[in-house]
Structures are given as C-alpha cells and as structure tokens.
Motif scaffolding. Structure first.
Motif, short mmCIF file in Angstrom:
data_model
loop_
_atom_site.label_atom_id
_atom_site.label_comp_id
_atom_site.label_asym_id
_atom_site.label_seq_id
_atom_site.Cartn_x
_atom_site.Cartn_y
_atom_site.Cartn_z
N GLY A 149 38.38 38.84 -12.46
CA GLY A 149 37.24 38.13 -11.89
C GLY A 149 36.10 37.98 -12.88
O GLY A 149 36.27 38.10 -14.09
N PHE A 150 34.90 37.73 -12.35
CA PHE A 150 33.72 37.52 -13.20
C PHE A 150 32.47 37.83 -12.39
O PHE A 150 32.55 38.11 -11.19
CB PHE A 150 33.69 36.09 -13.75
N GLY A 151 31.33 37.77 -13.04
CA GLY A 151 30.06 38.00 -12.33
C GLY A 151 29.99 39.39 -11.71
O GLY A 151 30.24 40.39 -12.37
N TYR A 152 29.69 39.42 -10.42
CA TYR A 152 29.50 40.69 -9.71
C TYR A 152 30.79 41.23 -9.11
O TYR A 152 30.76 42.21 -8.35
CB TYR A 152 28.46 40.52 -8.60
N ASP A 153 31.92 40.62 -9.41
CA ASP A 153 33.19 41.01 -8.79
C ASP A 153 33.50 42.52 -8.89
O ASP A 153 34.01 43.10 -7.93
CB ASP A 153 34.36 40.20 -9.38
N PRO A 154 33.20 43.19 -10.03
CA PRO A 154 33.54 44.62 -10.12
C PRO A 154 32.75 45.54 -9.19
O PRO A 154 33.14 46.69 -8.99
CB PRO A 154 33.24 44.97 -11.59
#
Length: 195
Positions: A149-154
C-alpha cells in the motif's frame, strides 16, 4: 465508437483499475493521453471541492467528459484531520513517513482511535456534474504494520479486520477500500449511460 471519458490522473495503475471495471463501452483516457500536464491547485476545503476543481479544469481545457477523485484520512479525535491535507500533513514536500509520525504523535495517549478513509469523485458528464462517495471505516494502530500500500495504510486497520491496509493484498484492499466503493458507484452510473 465508444464514448471517451478522461480520468484526471497520471497514475496508470489507477486508470487500468477503473478501465477494467468499466468495460469496452467507454474509452478511458488519462491526463498523459490528453497531454495535460498543468498543475491543478487543490484549494478546496473539502474532498468534494477538490475533486470538482480537478474535473472542471480538465473538462474545460480538453473539451471532454471527465472525472476526478480526491481522498484522504479523517480521524475522529482530531476533528477530521488530516482531511484534505492528508498528503502534506507534516508539510512540504509530501512524505508518508513524516505524515504517519505526526499522526501517531498527535494520537499519543488518545483512547479514541476511530478513523475513516474517504474518497469523493466528481464526474462531469454531458455538462452535468455528479458526485460519488466511498468510505472505509477503521481505527489507527499504535504502530506501523505491513509494507504494502501507500500513505497511511500501515497504521489504518479497517473495521472487521485484524490487519492493516498495508498487510493486505491489492485485491483484498480493493474489495473494501474507500476508492473502490466510490469507483463502483461511478461505474454503475456509467454503465447505465454508455449505450
């Protein structure tokens, strides 16, 4: 001859994802296909306003039906922040790691971790504007988890799951994501008109 529709994006993966769902009654074009490389200032106070600004800019410049999306993260305990500032929450230039650091810092010691990802699509179709919205409810984790994913996904754990967006496969995430939900509504609308 299929209807032509522009997607206000340079992201080829986003384009392919939508094109696969729309089918062959509509020919989907990216900003690259249209040779549109102007920077569109996203000055709106809401996702809806920003999506509308982008779709209007492209439709007017290229004289074509067009849609644009704007998305971001809204955290309940932070009164909806980072919202429209999601990509640049920690300042310029946009930096996902710095954004997550700031978010986790802001939520230190905060019990309410409720959050949602939201996407709003503005479609300009034959001179009319239509809006489609998708929301993915969830919570913000204390620490990052996952590398996809990307951004705030984690740090975002969708409701009903015990893993973050960043731990899901693209297929799993696309089945429940805010963007996928908004796109499904857009596709259903277009399938009803592209005859």
């Amino acid at each position: 001859m299929p209807h032509q529709l522009a997607f206000a994006t340079h992201n080829i993966h986003k384009l392919q994802e939508v094109a696969a769902k729309i089918g062959d009654t509509i020919s989907l074009l990216s900003l690259n296909d249209l040779d549109f490389h102007k920077d569109i200032p996203e000055t709106g106070a809401t996702f809806k306003e920003n999506a509308s600004i982008k779709s209007h800019a492209v439709a007017e410049a290229c004289q074509i039906n067009c849609f644009a999306d704007d998305s971001g993260l809204e955290v309940e305990a932070l009164n909806g922040e980072p919202g429209v500032y999601s990509a640049r929450y920690a300042g310029e230039p946009a930096d996902s790691e710095a954004n997550m650091d700031k978010l986790l810092q802001q939520l230190k010691g905060v019990a309410n971790r409720n959050a949602r990802f939201k996407t709003v699509i503005s479609l300009l179709w034959n001179g009319q504007e239509y809006f489609f919205e998708g929301v993915a409810e969830g919570t913000i984790r204390q620490v990052r988890s996952g590398a996809k994913g990307f951004g705030y996904d984690p740090v975002f754990e969708p409701a009903g799951y015990h893993i973050t967006f960043a731990e899901m496969t693209m297929e799993e995430k696309n089945a429940i994501s805010h963007r996928a939900k908004a796109m499904e509504k857009l596709v259903a609308f277009l399938q009803g008109r592209a005859v």
